[in-house]
Design a protein around this motif. Structure first.
Motif, mmCIF file in Angstrom:
data_model
loop_
_atom_site.group_PDB
_atom_site.id
_atom_site.type_symbol
_atom_site.label_atom_id
_atom_site.label_comp_id
_atom_site.label_asym_id
_atom_site.label_seq_id
_atom_site.Cartn_x
_atom_site.Cartn_y
_atom_site.Cartn_z
ATOM 1 N N GLY A 24 0.814 -1.202 0.000
ATOM 2 C CA GLY A 24 0.000 0.000 0.000
ATOM 3 C C GLY A 24 0.850 1.255 0.000
ATOM 4 O O GLY A 24 1.859 1.320 -0.702
ATOM 5 N N SER A 25 0.409 2.216 0.793
ATOM 6 C CA SER A 25 1.117 3.497 0.836
ATOM 7 C C SER A 25 1.060 4.083 2.243
ATOM 8 O O SER A 25 0.479 3.484 3.157
ATOM 9 C CB SER A 25 0.476 4.464 -0.159
ATOM 10 O OG SER A 25 -0.836 4.787 0.240
ATOM 11 N N SER A 26 1.619 5.266 2.396
ATOM 12 C CA SER A 26 1.664 5.898 3.704
ATOM 13 C C SER A 26 0.290 6.290 4.212
ATOM 14 O O SER A 26 0.091 6.416 5.429
ATOM 15 C CB SER A 26 2.563 7.136 3.653
ATOM 16 O OG SER A 26 2.091 8.043 2.684
ATOM 17 N N ASP A 94 -6.541 7.094 4.794
ATOM 18 C CA ASP A 94 -6.832 8.393 5.409
ATOM 19 C C ASP A 94 -7.066 9.521 4.420
ATOM 20 O O ASP A 94 -7.350 10.644 4.815
ATOM 21 C CB ASP A 94 -5.662 8.789 6.322
ATOM 22 C CG ASP A 94 -5.448 7.802 7.432
ATOM 23 O OD1 ASP A 94 -4.304 7.695 7.922
ATOM 24 O OD2 ASP A 94 -6.412 7.109 7.804
ATOM 25 N N SER A 95 -6.941 9.238 3.131
ATOM 26 C CA SER A 95 -7.054 10.347 2.179
ATOM 27 C C SER A 95 -8.141 10.128 1.154
ATOM 28 O O SER A 95 -8.245 9.031 0.599
ATOM 29 C CB SER A 95 -5.706 10.517 1.457
ATOM 30 O OG SER A 95 -5.423 9.358 0.696
ATOM 31 N N PRO A 96 -8.967 11.144 0.865
ATOM 32 C CA PRO A 96 -9.015 12.415 1.575
ATOM 33 C C PRO A 96 -9.806 12.313 2.880
ATOM 34 O O PRO A 96 -9.524 13.012 3.840
ATOM 35 C CB PRO A 96 -9.712 13.345 0.587
ATOM 36 C CG PRO A 96 -10.591 12.426 -0.206
ATOM 37 C CD PRO A 96 -9.885 11.103 -0.278
ATOM 38 N N ASN A 97 -10.820 11.455 2.888
ATOM 39 C CA ASN A 97 -11.532 11.140 4.123
ATOM 40 C C ASN A 97 -11.369 9.658 4.377
ATOM 41 O O ASN A 97 -11.096 8.894 3.476
ATOM 42 C CB ASN A 97 -13.017 11.486 3.986
ATOM 43 C CG ASN A 97 -13.228 12.961 3.761
ATOM 44 O OD1 ASN A 97 -12.796 13.775 4.555
ATOM 45 N ND2 ASN A 97 -13.868 13.300 2.664
ATOM 46 N N ASP A 98 -11.563 9.256 5.589
ATOM 47 C CA ASP A 98 -11.381 7.842 5.920
ATOM 48 C C ASP A 98 -12.246 6.959 5.031
ATOM 49 O O ASP A 98 -13.455 7.166 4.924
ATOM 50 C CB ASP A 98 -11.785 7.591 7.371
ATOM 51 C CG ASP A 98 -10.827 8.239 8.339
ATOM 52 O OD1 ASP A 98 -11.162 8.318 9.530
ATOM 53 O OD2 ASP A 98 -9.751 8.670 7.892
ATOM 54 N N PHE A 99 -11.631 5.995 4.409
ATOM 55 C CA PHE A 99 -12.411 4.974 3.734
ATOM 56 C C PHE A 99 -11.693 3.643 3.869
ATOM 57 O O PHE A 99 -10.474 3.580 4.032
ATOM 58 C CB PHE A 99 -12.678 5.313 2.259
ATOM 59 C CG PHE A 99 -11.459 5.371 1.376
ATOM 60 C CD1 PHE A 99 -10.728 6.549 1.252
ATOM 61 C CD2 PHE A 99 -11.049 4.263 0.652
ATOM 62 C CE1 PHE A 99 -9.623 6.609 0.432
ATOM 63 C CE2 PHE A 99 -9.937 4.312 -0.174
ATOM 64 C CZ PHE A 99 -9.219 5.495 -0.291
#
Lengths: 111, 120
Positions: A24-26, A94-99
């Motif tokens: 994944g990513s940060s 976490d980007s842009p809103n939690d999903f």
């Protein structure tokens, strides 16, 4: 297209150890817990691992998991025919809103 | 014992609105730390998370579908309703609803799934 990627397939013979990666990513794995689900066709997914490396009661200790940075992995030790299934990692992003996001899934075949 | 069951149409025409209902028992969606989510799986493809509604009315929606999705709860009926507007054949999938344990942060109980086909 998921932002969390897994290899499409993995295989092993009975008794072998199979490892599945999850990248994944940060904004997702790098900052949130990872979960692993097992899914057999025609059934509901089953939780195998929660909060990176915790096993719910009833999940054999043949299943283990770890995480490092923006990647995670699931290991299945002592592979059994009944382990043949699709495996998904999952996490929050976490980007842009939690999903919530599932990985692309890995089909494990027991040869 | 926690159980969930999805219900709704098996066939929907393109551009219509899909309405799915998750009827559950064994827990209350007014209890702290509880959520109900929706996940789908197109034929031959991966699981895709769609939406989650919490006991406190907070909700999370998939960014890629949020303009088409709504999620609501009915505490009296013990139901969570998901609507997906302007459906397309790509929305053909098995739709699952699931109990979400907020503290442990995972989906632990699932319905059996409902196959919805979008076709004219």
């Amino acid at each position: 297209q998921s932002v969390v990627t897994q290899p499409p397939s993995a295989s092993g013979t009975p008794g072998q150890r199979v490892t599945i990666s999850c990248s994944g990513s940060s904004s997702n794995i790098g900052s949130n817990f990872v979960y692993w689900y097992q899914h057999l066709p025609g059934t509901a997914p089953k939780l195998l691992i929660y909060k990176d490396n915790q096993r719910p009661s009833g999940v054999p200790d043949r299943f283990s998991a770890s995480k490092s940075g923006t990647s995670a992995s699931l290991a299945i030790g002592g592979l059994r025919p009944e382990d043949e299934a699709d495996y998904y990692c999952a996490t929050w992003d976490d980007s842009p809103n939690d999903f919530y996001v599932f990985g692309t899934g890995t089909t494990v075949t027991v040869l | 014992q926690i159980t969930l069951m999805e219900s709704g149409p098996a066939l929907v025409k393109p551009t219509q609105t899909l309405t799915l209902t998750c009827t559950f028992s064994g827990f209350s969606l007014s209890s702290s730390g509880v959520g109900v989510g929706w996940i789908r799986q197109p034929p031959g493809k991966a699981l895709e998370w769609l939406a989650l509604i919490y006991w406190d009315d907070d909700e999370r929606l998939s960014p890629s579908l949020k303009t088409r999705l709504t999620i609501t709860k009915d505490l009296f009926k013990n139901q969570v309703v998901l609507t997906l507007a302007n459906v397309d054949p790509l929305d053909t999938a098995t739709y699952f609803c699931s109990h979400f344990h907020v503290v442990l942060d995972y989906f632990d109980y699932w319905g059996q799934g409902l196959l919805v086909t979008v076709s004219s």
